[in-house]
Structure formats: structure tokens, C-alpha cells
Design an enzyme around this catalytic site. Structure first.
Site, PDB file in Angstrom:
ATOM      1  N   ASN A   1       0.868  -1.184   0.000  1.00 32.27           N
ATOM      2  CA  ASN A   1       0.000   0.000   0.000  1.00 32.27           C
ATOM      3  C   ASN A   1       0.905   1.234   0.000  1.00 32.27           C
ATOM      4  O   ASN A   1       1.471   1.588   1.025  1.00 32.27           O
ATOM      5  CB  ASN A   1      -0.885  -0.039   1.262  1.00 32.27           C
ATOM      6  CG  ASN A   1      -1.677   1.244   1.457  1.00 32.27           C
ATOM      7  OD1 ASN A   1      -1.783   2.069   0.553  1.00 32.27           O
ATOM      8  ND2 ASN A   1      -2.231   1.420   2.651  1.00 32.27           N
TER       9      ASN A   1
ATOM     10  N   LYS B   1       0.150   4.254  -0.298  1.00 32.09           N
ATOM     11  CA  LYS B   1      -0.519   5.446   0.241  1.00 32.09           C
ATOM     12  C   LYS B   1      -0.325   6.633  -0.719  1.00 32.09           C
ATOM     13  O   LYS B   1      -0.172   6.421  -1.923  1.00 32.09           O
ATOM     14  CB  LYS B   1      -0.017   5.749   1.657  1.00 32.09           C
ATOM     15  CG  LYS B   1      -0.042   4.497   2.547  1.00 32.09           C
ATOM     16  CD  LYS B   1       0.098   4.791   3.984  1.00 32.09           C
ATOM     17  CE  LYS B   1       0.223   3.488   4.746  1.00 32.09           C
ATOM     18  NZ  LYS B   1       0.186   3.660   6.186  1.00 32.09           N
TER      19      LYS B   1
ATOM     20  N   HIS C   1      -9.408   0.791   5.514  1.00 31.29           N
ATOM     21  CA  HIS C   1      -8.089   1.090   6.079  1.00 31.29           C
ATOM     22  C   HIS C   1      -8.263   2.083   7.229  1.00 31.29           C
ATOM     23  O   HIS C   1      -9.112   2.991   7.153  1.00 31.29           O
ATOM     24  CB  HIS C   1      -7.170   1.667   4.995  1.00 31.29           C
ATOM     25  CG  HIS C   1      -5.745   1.741   5.441  1.00 31.29           C
ATOM     26  ND1 HIS C   1      -5.286   2.735   6.263  1.00 31.29           N
ATOM     27  CD2 HIS C   1      -4.691   0.913   5.215  1.00 31.29           C
ATOM     28  CE1 HIS C   1      -3.993   2.532   6.509  1.00 31.29           C
ATOM     29  NE2 HIS C   1      -3.604   1.427   5.884  1.00 31.29           N
TER      30      HIS C   1
ATOM     31  N   GLU D   1      -6.650   4.596   8.090  1.00 33.74           N
ATOM     32  CA  GLU D   1      -6.503   6.015   7.735  1.00 33.74           C
ATOM     33  C   GLU D   1      -7.799   6.550   7.113  1.00 33.74           C
ATOM     34  O   GLU D   1      -8.168   7.702   7.320  1.00 33.74           O
ATOM     35  CB  GLU D   1      -5.298   6.195   6.790  1.00 33.74           C
ATOM     36  CG  GLU D   1      -3.988   6.057   7.558  1.00 33.74           C
ATOM     37  CD  GLU D   1      -2.815   5.542   6.750  1.00 33.74           C
ATOM     38  OE1 GLU D   1      -2.855   5.597   5.511  1.00 33.74           O
ATOM     39  OE2 GLU D   1      -1.843   5.068   7.373  1.00 33.74           O
TER      40      GLU D   1
ATOM     41  N   GLU E   1      -4.857  -5.006  11.000  1.00 31.26           N
ATOM     42  CA  GLU E   1      -3.857  -3.949  11.133  1.00 31.26           C
ATOM     43  C   GLU E   1      -4.102  -3.178  12.428  1.00 31.26           C
ATOM     44  O   GLU E   1      -4.938  -2.250  12.453  1.00 31.26           O
ATOM     45  CB  GLU E   1      -3.950  -2.988   9.956  1.00 31.26           C
ATOM     46  CG  GLU E   1      -3.716  -3.632   8.616  1.00 31.26           C
ATOM     47  CD  GLU E   1      -3.238  -2.619   7.578  1.00 31.26           C
ATOM     48  OE1 GLU E   1      -2.169  -2.837   7.031  1.00 31.26           O
ATOM     49  OE2 GLU E   1      -3.933  -1.608   7.364  1.00 31.26           O
TER      50      GLU E   1
ATOM     51  N   GLY F   1       2.661   2.477  10.606  1.00 32.94           N
ATOM     52  CA  GLY F   1       3.554   3.608  10.370  1.00 32.94           C
ATOM     53  C   GLY F   1       4.277   4.098  11.612  1.00 32.94           C
ATOM     54  O   GLY F   1       4.843   5.184  11.617  1.00 32.94           O
TER      55      GLY F   1
ATOM     56  N   SER G   1       3.836  -1.923  10.293  1.00 38.72           N
ATOM     57  CA  SER G   1       5.296  -1.862  10.412  1.00 38.72           C
ATOM     58  C   SER G   1       5.996  -3.187  10.102  1.00 38.72           C
ATOM     59  O   SER G   1       6.981  -3.540  10.741  1.00 38.72           O
ATOM     60  CB  SER G   1       5.695  -1.342  11.798  1.00 38.72           C
ATOM     61  OG  SER G   1       5.209  -0.021  11.984  1.00 38.72           O
TER      62      SER G   1
END
Ligand code: PEP
Length: 251
Positions: free
Chosen positions: A9, A11, A95, A97, A168, A174, A213
Site C-alpha cells: 500500500n 498510500k 483502512h 486512515e 492492522e 507507520g 510496520s
């Protein structure tokens, strides 16, 4: 035996030039990853370039997002049919985010899941708890609620066999903090049990990816766990050699 899948991904990173360079680097090393399914999810703006570059390779294309509607007055959105037009196989939905920054709740995520599936794409359906949830021992309750958005909709459940799940933990995305292989395995097994309560057949065959990560140095121990079927990779997917190391770890 479930086939491993490693999806990158990207992003909202890179440029047209760096996207091409990254794909070249990945293409140069994929031949030796024979068992692992590999997918790249670039920004929408680079889908056409990446799609053309992946022609004739086993690497698949995915989108990071899609609209819940199939067409119409949805300025700025992109539909499953359009993504299919570019050769996409996958679409990421839910996701963290998108949930945190763009207000996507479980209901919207379920609609996107269905739009992807009805549109001929394989949804990569993301779930995961926040740090506060984990500290309050609410991981299973939060993940169960996120899963239920799909499991409790007969239409979504019917499509689940053609989907992928990504666990996740938000605190690991991140941040450089990875869930330990045991922590991840525990939640993956929980997810599989939740699905099994609705369909043992789907629970047995669905790929459940870990994301948060993942790097070349920690991928192998995560992927060695029985319920971890590969990874959804953010930061490390922007470096061809790091991403390839992760793909090889899934072999
Ligand atoms: C992600 O955004 O899906 C992700 C797992 O990111 P990172 O690998 O950078 O934690």
C-alpha cells in the site's frame, strides 16, 4: 493450504517517475517468489502506468480506495468498474486512515466492501484496534464489531469467500511498532473463529494478512504463524528490495 499474499500500500507517496522506478525494481526480483501472490496498490493517479508495467508479470494491481456507488454524481470518487478498467484485482476497504481521517464508519466500509465485490474486485477488508482499545482489553470487541459490519450483512457474507482480510492494529501502522508474532496470531485466530461462526468453509480458506510496520527483518517470524497468510505493507513497500525481502519471507 492457503497461498500467501503480500500487498504493498503505497498510500499518497511518490511521483510518476518514482512509481515507475519502484515497479522496475520489484519486477526485477519477483521471479524467485513463486508461491507468494504479490499485489501493488499505488495512488489512483499512477494506476495506468503501473498497470501497463505489470503486463505479463504475475504481480497484481490493487486500489487503495473506491466509491460505494457504481456511477453518478460523486465528484472526486472512483468506481469499481473504473478500477477494473485499469486491470485492478484488489481494492482496500476500511483502512484505518480512511476510518480516522475521512470519517468512514463500519456502515460505509460495508458498502465499499460490497461495491468492490459486486464490481468484480477482491476487497482487502481492514480491521484493527487502537492503542487505547488494546490497553483496555477491548481488542476483540473492537475487531468483532468491525467484522460484524460484513458478517451480519447477508449480501456481504455471501461475498466474503472472495475477499481478503487484513488485521492492522492502528498503533502499529507507520509507527515502527509491530505486534509480536504471538499478539498478531492471537487476533488472526480470533478473526478466523468469528468467520467460522458464520461459515467454516470460508474461515478455512480466507487469507488473513497482517499489517503494521512489517519490514524485511520481522516478516518471516510473523508469516510463520499458522493464521497469518501474508502482509499488507505500507512504508516498506516503497523500497523495492525491502518489499521483495518481505515477499520472499512469505514463501
Ligand atoms: C498500512 O498502512 O497498511 C501499513 C501497514 O503501514 P505500515 O506498514 O507503514 O505500518
Amino acid at each position: 493450504m492457503r497461498q500467501p499474499l503480500v500487498a504493498g500500500n503505497w498510500k499518497m507517496n511518490g511521483s510518476r517517475a518514482s512509481a515507475k522506478e519502484l515497479v522496475e525494481g520489484i519486477k526485477a526480483g519477483v521471479a524467485s517468489a513463486v508461491k507468494t501472490q504479490i499485489a501493488l496498490c499505488p495512488p489512483h493517479a499512477y494506476l495506468a502506468d503501473v498497470s501497463a508495467m505489470l503486463q505479463g508479470t504475475p504481480v497484481m494491481l490493487g486500489a487503495q480506495n473506491l466509491c460505494y456507488a457504481s456511477s453518478g454524481a460523486y465528484t472526486g470518487e472512483i468506481s469499481a468498474t473504473m478500477l477494473l478498467d485499469f486491470g485492478c484485482t484488489y481494492a482496500i476497504v476500511g483502512h484505518s486512515e480512511r476510518r480516522a481521517l475521512f470519517g468512514e464508519d463500519n456502515k460505509i466500509v460495508a458498502r465499499k466492501f460490497l461495491a468492490a465485490s459486486k464490481g468484480g474486485l477482491t476487497p482487502i477488508f481492514c480491521v484493527g484496534e487502537m492503542l487505547e482499545d488494546r490497553e483496555n482489553e477491548l481488542t476483540e470487541a473492537v475487531v468483532a464489531r468491525q467484522l460484524d459490519a460484513v458478517l451480519e450483512s447477508p449480501e456481504c457474507l455471501a461475498a466474503l469467500g472472495g475477499a481478503v482480510i487484513a488485521y492492522e492494529p492502528v498503533w502499529a501502522i507507520g509507527t515502527g511498532k509491530t505486534a509480536s508474532p504471538d499478539q498478531a496470531q492471537e487476533v488472526h485466530a480470533f478473526i478466523r473463529r468469528q468467520i467460522a461462526a458464520h461459515s467454516a468453509e470460508i474461515a478455512g480458506k480466507i487469507q488473513i494478512l497482517y499489517g503494521g510496520s512489517v519490514k524485511g527483518s520481522n516478516a518471516a517470524e510473523l508469516f510463520a504463524k499458522p493464521d497469518i497468510d501474508g502482509g499488507l505493507i505500507g512504508g516498506a513497500s516503497l523500497d523495492a528490495s525491502e518489499f521483495l525481502t518481505i515477499c520472499h519471507a512469505a514463501e
